[in-house]
Design a protein around this motif. Sequence first.
Motif: not given
Lengths: 341, 341, 341, 341
Positions: A276-278, A304-306, A310-311, A315, A321
Amino acid sequence: MLIVMEKNATPDQIKAVEAAVTARGYEARPIPGGERMSIGVLRNKGAVDASLFLGLGGVKDVIPVTRPYKLVSRETRSEDTVVRVGDVAIGNGHMTIIAGPCAIESEAQALTIARHVKDAGAHMFRGGAFKPRTSPYSFQGLGLEGLEILAKVRHETGLPVVTEVMDMATFDQVESYADMIQIGTRNMQNFSLLRRAGRSTRPVLLKRGMAATIDEWLMAAEYIMEGGNTQVILCERGVRTFVHHSRNTLDLSAVPYVRRESHLPIIIDPSHAAGRRDQVIPLSRSSIAVGAHGLMVEVHHQPDQALSDGAQSLYPQQFVQLCRQSQAIFNLLDEGPTAHP
Amino acid sequence: MLIVMEKNATPDQIKAVEAAVTARGYEARPIPGGERMSIGVLRNKGAVDASLFLGLGGVKDVIPVTRPYKLVSRETRSEDTVVRVGDVAIGNGHMTIIAGPCAIESEAQALTIARHVKDAGAHMFRGGAFKPRTSPYSFQGLGLEGLEILAKVRHETGLPVVTEVMDMATFDQVESYADMIQIGTRNMQNFSLLRRAGRSTRPVLLKRGMAATIDEWLMAAEYIMEGGNTQVILCERGVRTFVHHSRNTLDLSAVPYVRRESHLPIIIDPSHAAGRRDQVIPLSRSSIAVGAHGLMVEVHHQPDQALSDGAQSLYPQQFVQLCRQSQAIFNLLDEGPTAHP
Amino acid sequence: MLIVMEKNATPDQIKAVEAAVTARGYEARPIPGGERMSIGVLRNKGAVDASLFLGLGGVKDVIPVTRPYKLVSRETRSEDTVVRVGDVAIGNGHMTIIAGPCAIESEAQALTIARHVKDAGAHMFRGGAFKPRTSPYSFQGLGLEGLEILAKVRHETGLPVVTEVMDMATFDQVESYADMIQIGTRNMQNFSLLRRAGRSTRPVLLKRGMAATIDEWLMAAEYIMEGGNTQVILCERGVRTFVHHSRNTLDLSAVPYVRRESHLPIIIDPSHAAGRRDQVIPLSRSSIAVGAHGLMVEVHHQPDQALSDGAQSLYPQQFVQLCRQSQAIFNLLDEGPTAHP
Amino acid sequence: MLIVMEKNATPDQIKAVEAAVTARGYEARPIPGGERMSIGVLRNKGAVDASLFLGLGGVKDVIPVTRPYKLVSRETRSEDTVVRVGDVAIGNGHMTIIAGPCAIESEAQALTIARHVKDAGAHMFRGGAFKPRTSPYSFQGLGLEGLEILAKVRHETGLPVVTEVMDMATFDQVESYADMIQIGTRNMQNFSLLRRAGRSTRPVLLKRGMAATIDEWLMAAEYIMEGGNTQVILCERGVRTFVHHSRNTLDLSAVPYVRRESHLPIIIDPSHAAGRRDQVIPLSRSSIAVGAHGLMVEVHHQPDQALSDGAQSLYPQQFVQLCRQSQAIFNLLDEGPTAHP
């Protein structure tokens, strides 16, 4: 190897074990203790198979001593290996960031993401053309078309590309398009594939199996090196544990351990560890701080469209960063004389 | 699938999630709770990829509901599958014992062991011709010569033979000699191999991966069935845990669970789970008692001289005891009407 | 909570489940899907016990949705908690380093080490007076004498002290000497001890259990907060996995996860995770980089003569390096606006 | 213990290690190998702490040889211990079934269930008066009232009763009511509680910790025996793994291993391992077949209304089947001379 006898082992049992050791071509060295006898196995080249002696009468335990790997061992080669992919150097004082989408979905998608990650500071581009998927009903990758898109990405951006090979049937094809070949988690002990990779002229990125010990992982690298290919990079991507809050548990102590045991470079894939991204940016910082030689990160301009994963894809602005923070930590460690343990 | 929103998710975030669900071709059903909104994902065929929605704004959790497998599911086919290998039936009321050495070492070795295990009551013979080994320096099997010995064993004893296939390059060869093809632990998610097995006319024995969930294991079987081969047998052989006193931890609750979820037969390999001889007989009894359809066991007439896995191989007389005890337990359960849960 | 019914569940079974939900005081919300019915459980305060419904006829699965914790949750309190121990602040923008020997062995040992770690930049002193030991034959700590030495260390150096409490019998004593009370890994679910800690006026350092999920860990903190003590610090120290190359596997993704779910501070103990000195500094850097609020580290001036855990204790000069590198990474992250995810 | 030196360890480093061994009161025995030196540690009584030597210069590995336990070891006492609780004997040729609800909820509930399980063949009654619960908001047991109900059950049915003790404060109370005292999973390394149990006149049922190795478990039993209480029964109840389809993973190879290493009886709790009713009977059969000395099972006459763990509680008629099948398997094994490995 040390063979530990039961307290009440008989002299005949001890003799039989010594004879079994000698019969295998090793030397048996009895080591009498206060309460029990142990028998050292000497004159072995490489590791001895514990199961040869574990079942003999009077034997309580068989304890391996020698590490099973040779070519990958720092005891064989003391200087760090630096792997070169085009102009990019991986290992020993370099920090390398590989980024791109989980799967190549289209030329437009790949080129868009590639330009983003190049601008942010990535050194190589990643993207799957052949995708190992748990379900036969999931998107399996674009195959050859995906490889051609990767070639276009390299041509347009100058970034070397890495992509996964899944089997022998497509190995030649992948080899002819990719600058570096990835062997995935599920294939870490696909020994036929490892042997083929050992005959490749491309560097190989070898991901750790989901429940592989470091010894098993290094032995998989040994298969490749034994075939003649010395350009191997290890990639930790999390191991399976009882934990639910991340997809896998990133095993960062693997980094100092591997760096002590082996001369090969080791990088981290925080995306598959987290799921998960975070968690990806914190784990990336953490990976550089622990001493890894680089990162492999999933980035998508429209996660969101991968079509897959995607999760866990960042970005583009998050990837900026990530690069800035990772580089800052790397620079900081690089100044100190004892930064790399 | 259920998408759980954060307590403080905004109406716009909720709308965006609903739109994303709809855009994928599913129906979004809002489920207002006391404190937070959840969104049901409906009209999906098969499982939905959680990662499609996990990263959207305001989403706290995505919870899979539908099982990902179809063809292997008992919801698709309610009667037990019985796999037939020559005269041997596996599944639904039969108890099948497969036995033999870890590796085929010579014709004399194979024939000697085969006669022993046949006399003791084994229904099939096992033996490796191509051996997946952690180390490139270990004995890798006799290859084609091993397959020819297996054919000879079948001819001499009448026992059908099962042996492992390691790659595509040797699949045809293995297929032409073996009565049943084994896909090993390390290849459980070698999807190219699974697809090839799906096109085989031979029954396939699919071992569970070392850290595979039951879902992943059943999905591997789904790959084979999706290719058209319905003759699949599952084989539990222990999973990797923190435990040291056995090589792996035999997961026997997998048996009632798989029997409820799937119509495929499931057998147990206690030898690789234990890794040491003295646990093999107790675990074999235990496996039959929990409701498994059979066993696959390593037996060697001279385990101290075996070229691989000697420590876990039973002596022939131990195998006699194993067969007698397992059969007795099986008979006992078979009499009761609720024996198979 | 979501109750998922079998595909072939009967209308009567569905009604019975709805009745069972209502009987417990919740609201049952049927959610018809394409293939099967699910039933939402609403109007619950806090988590619902899955086992209430898991065994009912026609029920396939029961899926928890609500988190079980309240007081520790960021949904209850959105701002970071800052715990204060004397002049030391832990959490939200502070980096706190706690250091000292595994066990207090003598006044001279404790004072020597305390002066070293204070000079290097430690904010608090740690040292065990009561030691939980796997073996009844190992050194069990100095007890009351150890507590008195801790008081002396505080008096001489000004460093607040933290020490472990093992049972109710010695709780008052420990509470009267220590500035912060540690509840150890093995006692994370000693609920009587947690309740007693909830009535304490001292801040509590709560180590994660060796195989505890984050939910269980936060629920242990909930016990303390529910008793009225809001000064709780969480301490990750590695979980037990199949891995051998470190004593435990440090679970660093716990940090971003806990920081998102809870308002409590979280620090890392790299010494017990590693179990060997050469991994402690890399893991410390890694812990600060991932976003932890601090470290707890074992230091000994003569680790070869330590009465416990000498192998993982740092030499004083190594601790100097640890503090310098950790502080540098912390400063670096602190400058960026998005450093703390 | 064996200390393995690095290949390039210097003579000075080797001397320093030998000196450190001698300084601890042991004898150092150098064992020169082909490539590296190892040093045996002799004249130790009991296990040596690996961390004493692991951090010394030039040391690559420290390998324990001696088992850490004494009193629980079969090397200390070769005959099986038989624990007696009233007229019930546990261990060595007896099969003992303990059954009852998870928690005592009322006198009517306890008596109803007790009569059911007695009729079905149970030898002892179980039921929690003090309940360790993950959440402070869950039902915590009836406490003293529960103990009084247990006494009534014993009086009415003649069944000895076992119940869990959670802390020192209630130990005397529990001890005065219960025939056997249970120490639960979460308290397996609550050393103060173990020491108190060592001074008890009651037999102690010691559950294995959720992630405890067998060594740690036996060392917990060693604490009790070292205090003078020799009446200890071990209870395996599943360990925590990555597996989801059962609450825990029942580790049945623990049974042959413990029976070889220790003289203490070992029983199985299939209810907590499974966490769901439909796996309890298969796992019970399996446990007896592997050689366990008994079972502890949760039974409830109205599991849908149980205050805790209803999903894993058997209906009375299921328990009848469990007893019949388990007894049949036990009888069968008892006839064979080698049934107990």
